[in-house]
Design an enzyme around this catalytic site. Structure first.
Site, PDB file in Angstrom:
ATOM      1  N   MET A   1     -55.738 -24.573 -34.966  1.00 14.06           N
ATOM      2  CA  MET A   1     -54.697 -23.547 -35.023  1.00 14.06           C
ATOM      3  C   MET A   1     -53.407 -24.132 -34.470  1.00 14.06           C
ATOM      4  O   MET A   1     -53.053 -23.930 -33.309  1.00 14.06           O
ATOM      5  CB  MET A   1     -55.138 -22.315 -34.246  1.00 14.06           C
TER       6      MET A   1
ATOM      7  N   HIS B   1     -37.135 -52.093 -24.032  1.00 10.90           N
ATOM      8  CA  HIS B   1     -37.260 -52.100 -22.575  1.00 10.90           C
ATOM      9  C   HIS B   1     -35.970 -51.555 -21.948  1.00 10.90           C
ATOM     10  O   HIS B   1     -34.893 -51.946 -22.389  1.00 10.90           O
ATOM     11  CB  HIS B   1     -37.512 -53.524 -22.083  1.00 10.90           C
TER      12      HIS B   1
HETATM   13  P1  FAD Z   1     -48.579 -17.158 -37.793  1.00 13.59           P
HETATM   14  O1  FAD Z   1     -47.553 -17.969 -37.141  1.00 13.59           O
HETATM   15  O2  FAD Z   1     -49.477 -16.331 -36.938  1.00 13.59           O
HETATM   16  O3  FAD Z   1     -47.805 -16.222 -38.812  1.00 13.59           O
HETATM   17  C1  FAD Z   1     -48.431 -15.225 -39.546  1.00 13.59           C
HETATM   18  C2  FAD Z   1     -47.416 -14.137 -39.846  1.00 13.59           C
HETATM   19  O4  FAD Z   1     -47.985 -13.270 -40.802  1.00 13.59           O
HETATM   20  C3  FAD Z   1     -47.064 -13.263 -38.640  1.00 13.59           C
HETATM   21  O5  FAD Z   1     -45.673 -13.287 -38.424  1.00 13.59           O
HETATM   22  C4  FAD Z   1     -47.548 -11.862 -39.036  1.00 13.59           C
HETATM   23  O6  FAD Z   1     -46.659 -10.857 -38.613  1.00 13.59           O
HETATM   24  C5  FAD Z   1     -47.564 -11.943 -40.539  1.00 13.59           C
HETATM   25  N1  FAD Z   1     -48.516 -11.059 -41.190  1.00 13.59           N
HETATM   26  C6  FAD Z   1     -49.835 -10.907 -40.888  1.00 13.59           C
HETATM   27  N2  FAD Z   1     -50.400 -10.035 -41.751  1.00 13.59           N
HETATM   28  C7  FAD Z   1     -49.421  -9.646 -42.600  1.00 13.59           C
HETATM   29  C8  FAD Z   1     -49.380  -8.762 -43.712  1.00 13.59           C
HETATM   30  N3  FAD Z   1     -50.471  -8.139 -44.144  1.00 13.59           N
HETATM   31  N4  FAD Z   1     -48.199  -8.567 -44.332  1.00 13.59           N
HETATM   32  C9  FAD Z   1     -47.071  -9.207 -43.911  1.00 13.59           C
HETATM   33  N5  FAD Z   1     -47.057 -10.058 -42.890  1.00 13.59           N
HETATM   34  C10 FAD Z   1     -48.212 -10.279 -42.242  1.00 13.59           C
HETATM   35  N6  FAD Z   1     -48.877 -24.546 -32.133  1.00 13.59           N
HETATM   36  C11 FAD Z   1     -48.295 -25.758 -32.094  1.00 13.59           C
HETATM   37  O7  FAD Z   1     -48.447 -26.543 -33.037  1.00 13.59           O
HETATM   38  N7  FAD Z   1     -47.529 -26.135 -31.018  1.00 13.59           N
HETATM   39  C12 FAD Z   1     -47.330 -25.322 -29.970  1.00 13.59           C
HETATM   40  O8  FAD Z   1     -46.631 -25.697 -29.026  1.00 13.59           O
HETATM   41  C13 FAD Z   1     -47.945 -24.043 -29.970  1.00 13.59           C
HETATM   42  N8  FAD Z   1     -47.763 -23.207 -28.947  1.00 13.59           N
HETATM   43  C14 FAD Z   1     -48.332 -21.958 -28.990  1.00 13.59           C
HETATM   44  C15 FAD Z   1     -48.156 -21.127 -27.909  1.00 13.59           C
HETATM   45  C16 FAD Z   1     -48.707 -19.870 -27.906  1.00 13.59           C
HETATM   46  C17 FAD Z   1     -48.493 -18.963 -26.733  1.00 13.59           C
HETATM   47  C18 FAD Z   1     -49.453 -19.434 -29.046  1.00 13.59           C
HETATM   48  C19 FAD Z   1     -50.046 -18.058 -29.091  1.00 13.59           C
HETATM   49  C20 FAD Z   1     -49.647 -20.272 -30.127  1.00 13.59           C
HETATM   50  C21 FAD Z   1     -49.094 -21.543 -30.100  1.00 13.59           C
HETATM   51  N9  FAD Z   1     -49.273 -22.442 -31.154  1.00 13.59           N
HETATM   52  C22 FAD Z   1     -48.710 -23.681 -31.111  1.00 13.59           C
HETATM   53  C23 FAD Z   1     -50.052 -22.088 -32.347  1.00 13.59           C
HETATM   54  C24 FAD Z   1     -49.119 -21.681 -33.495  1.00 13.59           C
HETATM   55  O9  FAD Z   1     -48.330 -20.596 -33.075  1.00 13.59           O
HETATM   56  C25 FAD Z   1     -49.936 -21.297 -34.719  1.00 13.59           C
HETATM   57  O10 FAD Z   1     -50.837 -22.331 -35.060  1.00 13.59           O
HETATM   58  C26 FAD Z   1     -49.025 -21.053 -35.909  1.00 13.59           C
HETATM   59  O11 FAD Z   1     -48.110 -20.034 -35.625  1.00 13.59           O
HETATM   60  C27 FAD Z   1     -49.849 -20.685 -37.141  1.00 13.59           C
HETATM   61  O12 FAD Z   1     -49.013 -20.445 -38.211  1.00 13.59           O
HETATM   62  P2  FAD Z   1     -49.438 -19.464 -39.391  1.00 13.59           P
HETATM   63  O13 FAD Z   1     -48.296 -19.503 -40.356  1.00 13.59           O
HETATM   64  O14 FAD Z   1     -50.788 -19.788 -39.875  1.00 13.59           O
HETATM   65  O15 FAD Z   1     -49.552 -18.014 -38.721  1.00 13.59           O
HETATM   66  P1  NAI Z   2     -58.479 -22.674 -26.592  1.00 16.03           P
HETATM   67  O1  NAI Z   2     -59.549 -22.628 -27.600  1.00 16.03           O
HETATM   68  O2  NAI Z   2     -57.584 -23.836 -26.515  1.00 16.03           O
HETATM   69  O3  NAI Z   2     -59.112 -22.522 -25.138  1.00 16.03           O
HETATM   70  C1  NAI Z   2     -59.885 -21.439 -24.775  1.00 16.03           C
HETATM   71  C2  NAI Z   2     -60.663 -21.809 -23.535  1.00 16.03           C
HETATM   72  O4  NAI Z   2     -61.276 -20.643 -23.044  1.00 16.03           O
HETATM   73  C3  NAI Z   2     -61.759 -22.830 -23.799  1.00 16.03           C
HETATM   74  O5  NAI Z   2     -61.688 -23.843 -22.847  1.00 16.03           O
HETATM   75  C4  NAI Z   2     -63.028 -22.002 -23.680  1.00 16.03           C
HETATM   76  O6  NAI Z   2     -64.129 -22.744 -23.203  1.00 16.03           O
HETATM   77  C5  NAI Z   2     -62.602 -20.937 -22.688  1.00 16.03           C
HETATM   78  N1  NAI Z   2     -63.360 -19.700 -22.777  1.00 16.03           N
HETATM   79  C6  NAI Z   2     -63.785 -19.054 -23.881  1.00 16.03           C
HETATM   80  N2  NAI Z   2     -64.421 -17.929 -23.549  1.00 16.03           N
HETATM   81  C7  NAI Z   2     -64.387 -17.842 -22.189  1.00 16.03           C
HETATM   82  C8  NAI Z   2     -64.853 -16.899 -21.247  1.00 16.03           C
HETATM   83  N3  NAI Z   2     -65.487 -15.813 -21.627  1.00 16.03           N
HETATM   84  N4  NAI Z   2     -64.633 -17.135 -19.943  1.00 16.03           N
HETATM   85  C9  NAI Z   2     -63.958 -18.249 -19.542  1.00 16.03           C
HETATM   86  N5  NAI Z   2     -63.507 -19.172 -20.393  1.00 16.03           N
HETATM   87  C10 NAI Z   2     -63.704 -18.975 -21.699  1.00 16.03           C
HETATM   88  O7  NAI Z   2     -57.675 -21.298 -26.797  1.00 16.03           O
HETATM   89  P2  NAI Z   2     -56.298 -20.768 -26.221  1.00 16.03           P
HETATM   90  O8  NAI Z   2     -55.886 -21.531 -25.024  1.00 16.03           O
HETATM   91  O9  NAI Z   2     -56.427 -19.303 -26.139  1.00 16.03           O
HETATM   92  O10 NAI Z   2     -55.298 -21.122 -27.391  1.00 16.03           O
HETATM   93  C11 NAI Z   2     -55.551 -20.690 -28.716  1.00 16.03           C
HETATM   94  C12 NAI Z   2     -55.025 -21.672 -29.704  1.00 16.03           C
HETATM   95  O11 NAI Z   2     -53.606 -21.602 -29.775  1.00 16.03           O
HETATM   96  C13 NAI Z   2     -55.313 -23.113 -29.328  1.00 16.03           C
HETATM   97  O12 NAI Z   2     -56.585 -23.504 -29.767  1.00 16.03           O
HETATM   98  C14 NAI Z   2     -54.254 -23.851 -30.053  1.00 16.03           C
HETATM   99  O13 NAI Z   2     -54.702 -24.119 -31.358  1.00 16.03           O
HETATM  100  C15 NAI Z   2     -53.092 -22.877 -30.119  1.00 16.03           C
HETATM  101  N6  NAI Z   2     -52.076 -23.277 -29.128  1.00 16.03           N
HETATM  102  C16 NAI Z   2     -51.505 -24.512 -29.253  1.00 16.03           C
HETATM  103  C17 NAI Z   2     -50.578 -24.945 -28.346  1.00 16.03           C
HETATM  104  C18 NAI Z   2     -50.015 -26.303 -28.489  1.00 16.03           C
HETATM  105  O14 NAI Z   2     -50.187 -26.913 -29.526  1.00 16.03           O
HETATM  106  N7  NAI Z   2     -49.311 -26.817 -27.494  1.00 16.03           N
HETATM  107  C19 NAI Z   2     -50.143 -24.111 -27.236  1.00 16.03           C
HETATM  108  C20 NAI Z   2     -50.826 -22.848 -27.176  1.00 16.03           C
HETATM  109  C21 NAI Z   2     -51.731 -22.467 -28.118  1.00 16.03           C
END
Ligand code: FAD
Ligand code: NAI
Length: 468
Positions: free
Chosen positions: A321, A447
């Protein structure tokens, strides 16, 4: 409903997967619409994910660094309101930027909730009152993303019991924060609030932090570094439930192996136990599209559901994701539609955790390589022996190469260190080209730069580094 409008491609969801697919489709000359219900483009990533979290990580790092590491540079006082304003500015600038790109490329931006009502038909319920709009599409791309997995028994209110969405918008620094889940969200958001003064305790069910995919040695190193910064960890620990009182939250935890239990006090609890695909209201049942046991929409290698002109990309289907993974899939899906072929190299998708220092990796972990039974070499190099890191007083972490012992081909690269997220790009490119560690070790790196640590780790894999 108003009269149906005909498109070559209708994309449902305007996140990194959906908006990139829509722009690419329009660039390919396809008449394209993108349906988004949030009221802003950019999806989870721009609105409540990648971008706002990185804004807070950057500013909280600067604050923490001045406060703790370079005290002699002067006093610093936290202005949380200003920090949140800076975050909002970055978010709104970027989401409006995508709207501009839609206009520039001729993508129709349709604001509302899209429901698939037929194999070629999407009904859009507008954000505000009004009649639904019917879109007809030769091709549909589903990119509806994901949502936080809830924790049974702890009701999310986004102020005291929060997901990442609440955690990027707290109005004051909690005294005590409990983070459930030591994955990427837990460690990034835990870092933000810990730097700003919270006492943060991370409760993780497994024996290691970092979530799925982190190299075991790196996870241990990261835990040690974050502990030094003040975060507390309870590994192999199960959250049994919580009592939400008016002025306190009590989280009950137990050893994962059973037995020992205790209660941890908190004023904010962050639930970060993973994310799950989001398909509510999408109408998959209207056309018989299947999801698997984890709610992911089932597709083939060309992103097709069993209805071949309905394709799926991003968080709502298989794979990591990550925003950049969703973007690659958006482009590939459109290329399949337009040209009949497309490609994403799933073996070379980088992961970055934006803590300080950052953690970044690509390819296989050491435990994965070991499990294949293949003979391998390890080459590592610590930042404490890198001149630039020493000059910057920022020497935690290391670069680690895992290579095939026989061919020297790179199998995985793992970095903990300042700017690891930028540095990993070189490793991703190397893996795309099937490079050996010797290819990198014999390439000149400027460097004094942190990238010399990258070169020297490569040298360590096939020969010897010079500086350690
Ligand atoms: P989304 O970004 O979830 O977009 C889906 C969109 O579809 C939403 O805007 C929603 O409103 C819309 N939608 C849903 N259903 C409908 C419908 N029926 N009709 C119209 N619109 C609809 N990933 C990274 O690579 N780097 C990061 O640093 C990173 N940081 C993150 C930090 C946090 C706190 C979180 C929660 C996630 C982070 N991620 C990061 C993960 C990243 O946000 C997701 O992997 C990415 O947004 C996925 O893109 P997507 O287009 O699949 O879905
Ligand atoms: P995650 O899958 O990275 O981590 C969830 C953690 O929770 C795991 O270590 C798991 O073992 C633990 N866990 C699960 N159930 C639990 C329970 N009942 N009690 C205690 N621990 C439990 O998921 P997270 O951090 O919620 O992020 C979701 C996704 O969003 C990530 O997998 C990533 O793909 C995306 N993301 C990416 C970022 C980035 O690229 N920098 C930043 C933030 C999110």
């Amino acid at each position: 409903a108003s009269e149906a409008e005909e498109h070559d491609v209708v994309v449902i969801g305007g996140g990194p997967g959906g908006y990139v697919a829509a722009i690419k489709a329009a660039q390919e000359g396809l008449k394209t619409a993108c349906v988004e219900k949030r009221g802003a483009l950019g999806g989870t990533c721009l609105n409540v994910g990648c971008i706002p979290s990185k804004s807070l990580l950057n500013n909280s790092h600067i604050y923490h660094q001045i406060l703790h590491d370079v005290k002699n540079l002067g006093d610093v006082k936290l202005n949380l309101t200003q920090m949140m304003k800076a975050k909002e500015q970055s978010v709104s600038g970027l989401t409006k930027g995508i709207e501009y790109l839609f206009k520039k490329n001729g993508v129709d931006y349709v604001k509302g909730t899209g429901t698939i009502t037929g194999e070629h038909e999407i009904k859009v319920n507008p954000l505000e009152d009004g009649d639904p709009q019917i879109l007809r599409a030769k091709n549909i791309i589903i990119a509806t993303g994901s949502e936080a997995t809830p924790f049974p028994g702890l009701e999310i209110d986004e102020t005291r019991i929060v997901t990442s969405t609440g955690a990027i918008a707290l109005t004051k620094v909690p005294e005590k924060m409990v983070v459930i889940g030591g994955g990427i969200i837990g460690l990034e958001m835990g870092s933000v609030w810990s730097r700003l003064g919270s006492e943060v305790t991370v409760v993780e069910y497994l024996g290691a932090i970092g979530g799925p995919g982190m190299d075991a040695e790196m996870a241990k190193t990261m835990q040690r570094i974050l502990q030094k910064q003040g975060m507390k960890f309870k590994l192999n620990t199960k959250v049994m439930g919580g009592d939400v009182e008016s002025d306190n939250i009590k989280i009950n935890v137990e050893s994962a192996k059973g037995g020992k239990s205790e209660t941890i006090d908190a004023d904010v609890v962050l639930v970060a136990i993973g994310r799950r695909p989001y398909t509510a209201g999408l109408g998959l049942e209207n056309v018989g599209i299947e999801v698997d046991e984890r709610g992911r929409i089932v597709i083939d290698q060309e992103y097709r559901t069993k209805i071949p002109h309905i394709r799926v990309i991003g968080d709502v289907t298989f794979g990591a994701m990550l925003a950049h993974k969703a973007e690659e899939e958006g482009i590939a899906a459109v290329e399949y539609i337009k040209k009949g072929y497309g490609h994403v190299n799933y073996g070379a998708i980088p992961s970055v955790m934006y803590t300080h220092p950052e953690a970044a990796w690509v390819g296989q972990t050491e435990q994965e390589v070991k499990a294949t039974g293949k003979a391998y070499n390890i080459g590592s190099f610590p930042f404490s022996a890198n001149s630039r890191a020493k000059t910057n007083l920022d020497t935690e972490g290391m670069v680690k190469f895992i290579t095939d012992k026989e061919t020297d081909r790179i199998l995985g690269i793992h970095i903990i260190g300042p700017n690891a997220g930028e540095m990993i790009a070189e490793g991703v490119l190397a893996m795309e080209y099937g490079a050996s560690s010797e290819d990198i070790g014999r390439t000149s790196h400027a460097h004094p730069t942190l990238s010399e640590a990258f070169k020297e780790a490569a040298m360590a894999a096939f020969s010897k580094p010079i500086h350690s």
